[in-house]
Design an enzyme around this catalytic site. Structure first.
Site, mmCIF file in Angstrom:
data_model
loop_
_atom_site.group_PDB
_atom_site.id
_atom_site.type_symbol
_atom_site.label_atom_id
_atom_site.label_comp_id
_atom_site.label_asym_id
_atom_site.label_seq_id
_atom_site.Cartn_x
_atom_site.Cartn_y
_atom_site.Cartn_z
ATOM 1 N N GLU A 297 0.839 -1.206 0.000
ATOM 2 C CA GLU A 297 0.000 0.000 0.000
ATOM 3 C C GLU A 297 0.874 1.257 0.000
ATOM 4 O O GLU A 297 0.544 2.256 -0.640
ATOM 5 C CB GLU A 297 -0.922 -0.021 1.219
ATOM 6 C CG GLU A 297 -1.990 -1.112 1.128
ATOM 7 C CD GLU A 297 -2.716 -1.342 2.436
ATOM 8 O OE1 GLU A 297 -3.952 -1.455 2.409
ATOM 9 O OE2 GLU A 297 -2.061 -1.416 3.491
ATOM 10 N N GLU B 159 -3.259 -9.861 4.262
ATOM 11 C CA GLU B 159 -4.002 -9.548 5.479
ATOM 12 C C GLU B 159 -5.131 -10.530 5.799
ATOM 13 O O GLU B 159 -5.378 -10.843 6.962
ATOM 14 C CB GLU B 159 -4.582 -8.127 5.397
ATOM 15 C CG GLU B 159 -3.561 -7.014 5.553
ATOM 16 C CD GLU B 159 -2.953 -6.580 4.225
ATOM 17 O OE1 GLU B 159 -2.408 -5.461 4.157
ATOM 18 O OE2 GLU B 159 -3.018 -7.357 3.256
#
Length: 257
Positions: free
Chosen positions: A112, A132
């Site tokens: 990210e 995640e």
């Protein structure tokens, strides 16, 4: 304790995420340091291109699980996710082009982070992914938002839903990174690329970056207002309006551009 080091080399700023003992994983202090580094780079009028890289063998392992794993839900949502969003948005909206030199793995929040850059140059040995959901969590720093806009929904689905982890060459083939270079050479390659960018018109670069973000649906109108404000600031009408305010008199606008 981690930090984000800033060095200025002529028209190029290098921001180095530095917490190597934790693979440059982020805690709250690191997020604050990144925000401060962005402010420092933005304020330096000589800087035309910024490079983001990591210290040691990783680019960034993302958020430090030992930090966020113990947070209560409210603290996690506000102090961690929302704050991280604001910091990464600060990076993504720097006025100058940003190049991520991926010297090591970029996983979870690390990807990210790289996704907030305009260009990504990866070393051949690295791995890229969004793991995640394997922890029962979702990507929280715009992995399902900015990365979808920049990389495409299907490739993000493969990383988030299927847990796929890509090599540098696979990432290049899927449009996640722009170039792949030999191990240990990403920063050099990024500086060479930055030097070419720095030769171009800085105002044109800044405006083009704003327009591309707007076309990609990333800026929520900020580009339109910024460009409109710059245009208005150059008009005779604004000069008259400011003068009238200072002189406490009605403005006599003439429609002067």
């Amino acid at each position: 304790m981690g930090e984000v080091k800033v060095s200025i080399e002529g028209q190029i700023a290098v921001m180095t995420v530095s917490r190597p003992e934790k693979l440059n994983a982020f805690d709250i202090d690191m997020l604050k340091a990144l925000a401060a580094a962005c402010d420092e780079v933005e304020a330096n009028a000589t800087v035309r291109v910024a490079i983001l890289t990591g210290e040691g063998k990783a680019f960034s392992a993302g958020g430090d699980i030992e930090v966020w794993g113990g947070m209560e839900a409210n603290e996690f949502g506000h102090a961690w996710v929302r704050f991280g969003h604001r910091v990464f948005e600060r990076l993504a909206t720097l006025r100058m082009p940003v190049i991520a030199a991926l010297n090591g793995h970029a996983l979870g929040g690390g990807l990210e982070l790289a996704g907030a850059a305009d260009i990504r140059i990866a070393e051949t040995q690295i791995r890229i992914g969004l793991p995640e959901t394997g922890l029962g969590m979702i990507p929280g720093w715009s992995g399902t938002q900015r990365l979808v806009k920049r990389f495409g929904a299907q490739i993000v689905r493969r990383m988030v839903l299927g847990g796929e982890v890509f090599s540098a060459e696979e990432a290049r083939a899927n449009g996640i990174v722009d170039a792949v270079v030999e191990t240990g050479t990403s920063l050099t390659a990024a500086k060479e690329h930055a030097a070419r960018i720095a030769q171009r018109g800085p105002a044109a670069l800044e405006i083009s970056k704003l327009l591309i973000a707007s076309a990609n649906g990333e800026d929520n109108g900020a580009a339109v207002e910024a460009l409109g404000s710059i245009l208005a600031a150059k008009t005779g009408d604004l000069k008259e309006g400011v003068a009238a305010f200072a002189e406490k008199r009605p403005a006599q606008f003439k429609g002067e551009w």
